[in-house]
Scaffold this motif. Structure first.
Motif, PDB file in Angstrom:
ATOM      1  N   ARG A  96      28.455  46.476  80.761  1.00 17.61           N
ATOM      2  CA  ARG A  96      28.591  47.508  81.796  1.00 17.61           C
ATOM      3  C   ARG A  96      28.257  48.890  81.234  1.00 17.61           C
ATOM      4  O   ARG A  96      27.515  49.674  81.852  1.00 17.61           O
ATOM      5  N   GLU A  97      28.784  49.219  80.063  1.00 17.95           N
ATOM      6  CA  GLU A  97      28.545  50.541  79.481  1.00 17.95           C
ATOM      7  C   GLU A  97      27.102  50.707  79.012  1.00 17.95           C
ATOM      8  O   GLU A  97      26.524  51.791  79.118  1.00 17.95           O
ATOM      9  N   PHE A  98      26.493  49.641  78.487  1.00 18.20           N
ATOM     10  CA  PHE A  98      25.083  49.727  78.100  1.00 18.20           C
ATOM     11  C   PHE A  98      24.208  49.987  79.323  1.00 18.20           C
ATOM     12  O   PHE A  98      23.253  50.781  79.269  1.00 18.20           O
ATOM     13  N   LYS A  99      24.520  49.322  80.439  1.00 21.42           N
ATOM     14  CA  LYS A  99      23.738  49.550  81.660  1.00 21.42           C
ATOM     15  C   LYS A  99      23.920  50.975  82.168  1.00 21.42           C
ATOM     16  O   LYS A  99      22.968  51.612  82.648  1.00 21.42           O
ATOM     17  N   ASN A 112      15.486  50.678  73.280  1.00 17.51           N
ATOM     18  CA  ASN A 112      15.215  49.492  72.453  1.00 17.51           C
ATOM     19  C   ASN A 112      16.467  49.049  71.703  1.00 17.51           C
ATOM     20  O   ASN A 112      16.740  47.844  71.585  1.00 17.51           O
ATOM     21  N   GLN A 113      17.216  50.008  71.162  1.00 18.61           N
ATOM     22  CA  GLN A 113      18.448  49.669  70.457  1.00 18.61           C
ATOM     23  C   GLN A 113      19.470  49.044  71.398  1.00 18.61           C
ATOM     24  O   GLN A 113      20.166  48.077  71.047  1.00 18.61           O
ATOM     25  N   ILE A 114      19.560  49.604  72.618  1.00 19.54           N
ATOM     26  CA  ILE A 114      20.491  49.043  73.612  1.00 19.54           C
ATOM     27  C   ILE A 114      20.107  47.600  73.929  1.00 19.54           C
ATOM     28  O   ILE A 114      20.967  46.704  73.984  1.00 19.54           O
ATOM     29  N   ASN A 115      18.811  47.361  74.123  1.00 19.85           N
ATOM     30  CA  ASN A 115      18.352  46.005  74.446  1.00 19.85           C
ATOM     31  C   ASN A 115      18.626  45.031  73.299  1.00 19.85           C
ATOM     32  O   ASN A 115      18.913  43.849  73.528  1.00 19.85           O
ATOM     33  N   TYR A 117      21.207  45.189  71.290  1.00 20.67           N
ATOM     34  CA  TYR A 117      22.625  44.844  71.397  1.00 20.67           C
ATOM     35  C   TYR A 117      22.859  43.830  72.518  1.00 20.67           C
ATOM     36  O   TYR A 117      23.658  42.890  72.385  1.00 20.67           O
ATOM     37  N   ILE A 118      22.171  44.026  73.648  1.00 21.50           N
ATOM     38  CA  ILE A 118      22.327  43.098  74.769  1.00 21.50           C
ATOM     39  C   ILE A 118      21.876  41.701  74.364  1.00 21.50           C
ATOM     40  O   ILE A 118      22.527  40.691  74.685  1.00 21.50           O
ATOM     41  N   ASN A 119      20.764  41.612  73.637  1.00 23.91           N
ATOM     42  CA  ASN A 119      20.292  40.306  73.162  1.00 23.91           C
ATOM     43  C   ASN A 119      21.281  39.688  72.180  1.00 23.91           C
ATOM     44  O   ASN A 119      21.526  38.467  72.205  1.00 23.91           O
ATOM     45  N   LYS A 124      25.790  35.766  70.917  1.00 27.16           N
ATOM     46  CA  LYS A 124      27.198  35.557  70.587  1.00 27.16           C
ATOM     47  C   LYS A 124      27.925  34.809  71.698  1.00 27.16           C
ATOM     48  O   LYS A 124      28.788  33.967  71.429  1.00 27.16           O
ATOM     49  N   ILE A 125      27.573  35.122  72.951  1.00 26.27           N
ATOM     50  CA  ILE A 125      28.199  34.419  74.074  1.00 26.27           C
ATOM     51  C   ILE A 125      27.872  32.937  74.009  1.00 26.27           C
ATOM     52  O   ILE A 125      28.739  32.070  74.202  1.00 26.27           O
TER      53      ILE A 125
END
Length: 433
Positions: A96-99, A112-115, A117-119, A124-125
């Motif tokens: 939510r916070e990254f978005k 790019n750094q945010i993406n 982390y999302i990947n 991890k999930i």
């Protein structure tokens, strides 16, 4: 905020300590000056960074949240908050916070750094959903009709070459012990798709009638995922089930199954189940069967209860049609109801009722060869079977469940050999690992 206690602004020293990677010292300084400076966005941000880098993640989250409350468009604080959530595995909040950070239009390298982390979160999930688990249980019970006997009444059985032979097929009851072990492995492929491999072995032994000992195995691989529609999911499975009777390999059952589930709303769902199977009898080729089943189930959750209503149709065809095997072909219609009642602090009570009507549409030519046989043996066989069940499961300790059940099968057939009733009561424990 007041600077009456601290003549020197701690923010510069905090920044320097963080830059020198003296994160523990920076956090200790932040703790000492917290009461005077908490609420200042710059102090809170620096304190949050020091807290996160020194392993005090919850305090870091609170600090970054205070910054965002005071300065909602603070990109650095929002990204720092997302990373803090990521590091405590709160992936929903981190995403939510990254978005929200992307909506603030950061530079391309930051995106790019945010993406990345999302990947990493997605990986991890998936790794958390990968698991090996299983169960073992032992039950002790009583079967009122182990041999599917007909009762004490004498009837006449037409036998080729012998004519009508009077016989009685008495009912035999016995105690039983059931043992079962199951092992499952879940391998997540995506956020919504999972492959599951499962192996189970079960054995039912009787105290006196060893000739009715039943042993079986169930080996399956399934694929579960979601369709293009957000409210649709599905499960495809292939399975292999060998079966032994009294220690002798009796038959193998193999097949494929497909479940399509439509979630109508938060409490109602509709499931269409399709199944195709082949039975390979190891003792008699005349019993080799191909079967197809379709079943529609409507499930509805109401408070602490789940109701499920089903209707189904199945057809069984012999693998090799002949005069000697044709009587094994049949069609089966079924209707059923199942209720799960979740009783708070006690467990779950389950009741079920199934009614099956089967119709064999070929004559049993074995009986046709006998003169003066009873008329019922010349009729195409029709069975009406009522299955009822009542069970109660209760957690008695961590990973331990006490289970007890009552089951009954009441079969009414126009051919006397298949007209019988039986009831089974069992109780025991299950351990999950």
């Amino acid at each position: 905020m007041s600077s009456s206690v601290w003549a020197v602004d701690p923010r510069a020293e905090l920044s320097l300590l963080i830059e020198q990677k003296q994160n523990v010292a920076a956090f200790e300084l932040g703790e000492k000056t917290f009461e005077e400076w908490a609420g200042d966005p710059e102090f809170d941000f620096l304190y949050g960074v020091a807290a996160r880098k020194s392993g005090n993640h919850q305090k870091a989250i609170f600090a970054f949240e205070r910054v965002i409350v005071n300065t909602p468009t603070n990109l650095k604080a929002r990204i720092a908050l997302a990373i803090a959530y990521y590091e405590v595995d709160n992936f929903k909040a981190a995403r939510r916070e990254f978005k929200q950070s992307i909506l603030l239009k950061p530079r391309p390298n930051v995106v790019n750094q945010i993406n990345k982390y999302i990947n990493l979160m997605d990986v991890k999930i998936l790794s958390k959903r990968e698991r090996l688990y299983g169960s073992v249980f032992a039950l002790y019970g009583y079967d009122t009709n182990v041999n599917s006997g007909l009762g004490d009444e004498q009837t006449e059985l037409p036998l080729p070459g012998l004519g009508l032979i009077p016989f009685s097929f008495g009912i035999e009851s016995d105690t039983q012990t059931q043992l079962r072990a199951q092992l499952n492995y879940d391998y997540p492929m995506t956020q919504t798709d999972t492959i599951t491999a499962s192996v189970a072995v079960s054995d039912t032994t009787y105290s006196e009638f060893n000739q009715f000992q039943k042993t079986s195995s169930d080996i399956s691989v399934s694929y579960q995922g979601k369709g293009d529609e957000p409210n649709r999911s599905y499960k495809a499975m292939v399975y292999f089930q060998p079966f032994w009777l009294a220690g002798q390999h009796y038959q193998n059952l193999m097949g494929v199954m497909l479940d399509n589930v439509w979630q109508l709303d938060h409490s109602d769902s509709l499931t269409l189940s399709l199944n195709a199977s082949h039975t390979d009898n190891q003792l008699d080729n005349l019993l080799d069967l191909n079967a197809g089943t379709v079943r529609l189930t409507y499930a509805q959750r109401k408070s602490v209860m789940m109701h499920a209503y089903s209707v189904g149709f199945a057809m069984e065809r012999v693998d090799s049609l002949s005069i000697d095997s044709q009587h094994n072909e049949r069609n089966v219609m079924s209707i059923g109801y199942r209720n799960n009642w979740f009783i708070q602090r006690f467990g779950m009570l389950t009741s079920s009722v199934d009614l099956l009507h089967s119709e064999h549409f070929n004559d049993d030519m074995r009986f046709r060869q006998v003169d003066n046989a009873e008329l019922s043996f010349f009729e195409k066989r029709k069975d009406l079977t009522l299955n009822i069940g009542l069970s109660f499961n209760m957690s008695i300790a961590e990973n331990w469940i006490w289970m007890t059940s009552l089951r009954g099968a009441f079969k009414d057939s126009n051919v006397v050999l298949y007209d019988f009733d039986k009831k089974i009561a069992t109780t025991g424990v299950l351990y999950k690992f």
